[in-house]
Structures are given as structure tokens and as C-alpha cells.
Design a protein around this motif. Structure first.
Motif, PDB file in Angstrom:
ATOM      1  N   THR A  32       0.854  -1.185   0.000  1.00 21.64           N
ATOM      2  CA  THR A  32       0.000   0.000   0.000  1.00 21.64           C
ATOM      3  C   THR A  32       0.885   1.229   0.000  1.00 21.64           C
ATOM      4  N   LYS A  37      -6.027   2.442   0.394  1.00 22.94           N
ATOM      5  CA  LYS A  37      -6.608   2.159   1.707  1.00 22.94           C
ATOM      6  C   LYS A  37      -5.482   1.596   2.577  1.00 22.94           C
ATOM      7  N   GLN A 144     -10.961   8.425   6.614  1.00 25.60           N
ATOM      8  CA  GLN A 144     -11.571   7.362   5.818  1.00 25.60           C
ATOM      9  C   GLN A 144     -10.654   6.142   5.682  1.00 25.60           C
ATOM     10  N   VAL A 146      -7.506   6.181   4.359  1.00 22.01           N
ATOM     11  CA  VAL A 146      -6.685   6.259   3.153  1.00 22.01           C
ATOM     12  C   VAL A 146      -5.347   6.902   3.496  1.00 22.01           C
TER      13      VAL A 146
END
Length: 169
Positions: A32, A37, A144, A146
Motif C-alpha cells: 500500500t 486504503k 476514511q 486512506v
């Protein structure tokens, strides 16, 4: 060298390159970075219990990878402690250590006088998923979940605050 040995070495080199690129393609999806995310994790913390990233759902979270032997990390620590003292009730700063013991961290942080949230990624599984290449390395995760910032190097209290505030909407 004769022609046969050279051809064999070239063949081995080509097979090795294809193997490396194939492995890279297979593992690429497990990382990531900014815009993705955040990978959910659960790691042991300094008091012996565990901390999960999901514990901070709906909040701005800062991950900071460090090592006690790392000179830039030592330089950065007072800035992080100042951030924790000033903004720790608003923003969650998670200090993630790779490979050192809890006793070692307690010792070098004077038994955690600053009240930091230290986590331990003993096998570096989480750091690999976050593409951590060294330390200090800092991530900012928005409400959120992210990843919004990924910074390699020493960071200041004010830089952290500006990023946390930017994603606290």
C-alpha cells in the motif's frame, strides 16, 4: 572461457531475471502507499496488549517507523514527543519499531515518559505491506482510512500537525 560456459551463464542470468520479475509482479499487489486504503494491522504495544489500526476508525492516524539505533530517529524523537504532548489528544501517533525488544525501547525512552504509543512489528510483516524502506518513515492516514502522506526522513512537530490538520475534515 569457452562458448558453452558463456551460453550457460547467459541462460542462468535470463532465467534469474524472469524469476525476479515474476516474483515482483506477484507480490506487487500486497503493498500500500499514498492514495491506497491503509492495510489493517494488529501489533503488540509497550504495555503487552495489542493495538489495531481499526481502534482508530474515523480518526486521523500517523504511523512513524523508527529504530532506537537510528541517528535520524533520535534527532526526530523530541519533535514527535512535542507533537504527542501538544496534539496527542486530537491525533493518534503510533510509533512502530521493527525488530527491537520492548525492554530496549523502554530503556531508550526512559520508560516512555512522553506517553507515546509504541508498537512492535517484530517480523516486519506490516512494514513490508506499507513499503517501508528505512527509518524514520512517516505515514498519515485520513479519517476514511486512506494513506495521504508518506515521508522518508526526519519530520518536525509542525509538519506533522499541518498534515494531520489537513486531513481532519
Amino acid at each position: 572461457m569457452n562458448q558453452r560456459v558463456i551460453k550457460l551463464l547467459v541462460f542462468i542470468l535470463i532465467v534469474g531475471m524472469f524469476g525476479f520479475f515474476g516474483y515482483s509482479m506477484v507480490t506487487k499487489g500486497k503493498h500500500t502507499d499514498v492514495g491506497d486504503k491503509a492495510y489493517q494491522f494488529e501489533l503488540p504495544n509497550l504495555d503487552g496488549s495489542t493495538t489495531k489500526l481499526t481502534d482508530f476508525k474515523g480518526k486521523v492516524v500517523i504511523l512513524n517507523y523508527f529504530a532506537s539505533w537510528c541517528a535520524p530517529c533520535k534527532e526526530e524523537l523530541p519533535e514527535l514527543e512535542a507533537f504527542q504532548k501538544e496534539y496527542g489528544d486530537q491525533y493518534n501517533l503510533l510509533m512502530i519499531n521493527r525488530g527491537e525488544t520492548m525492554d530496549k525501547i523502554k530503556k531508550v525512552t526512559d520508560n516512555n515518559k512522553a506517553g507515546m504509543n509504541y508498537l512492535f512489528d517484530y517480523n516486519a510483516k506490516v512494514s513490508k505491506l506499507y513499503n517501508v524502506t528505512g527509518q524514520p518513515e512517516t505515514f498519515v492516514i485520513d479519517k476514511q482510512g486512506v494513506i495521504r502522506e508518506h515521508y522518508n526522513g526526519v519530520i518536525t512537530e509542525m509538519e506533522l500537525y499541518k498534515w494531520a490538520k489537513k486531513y481532519d475534515n
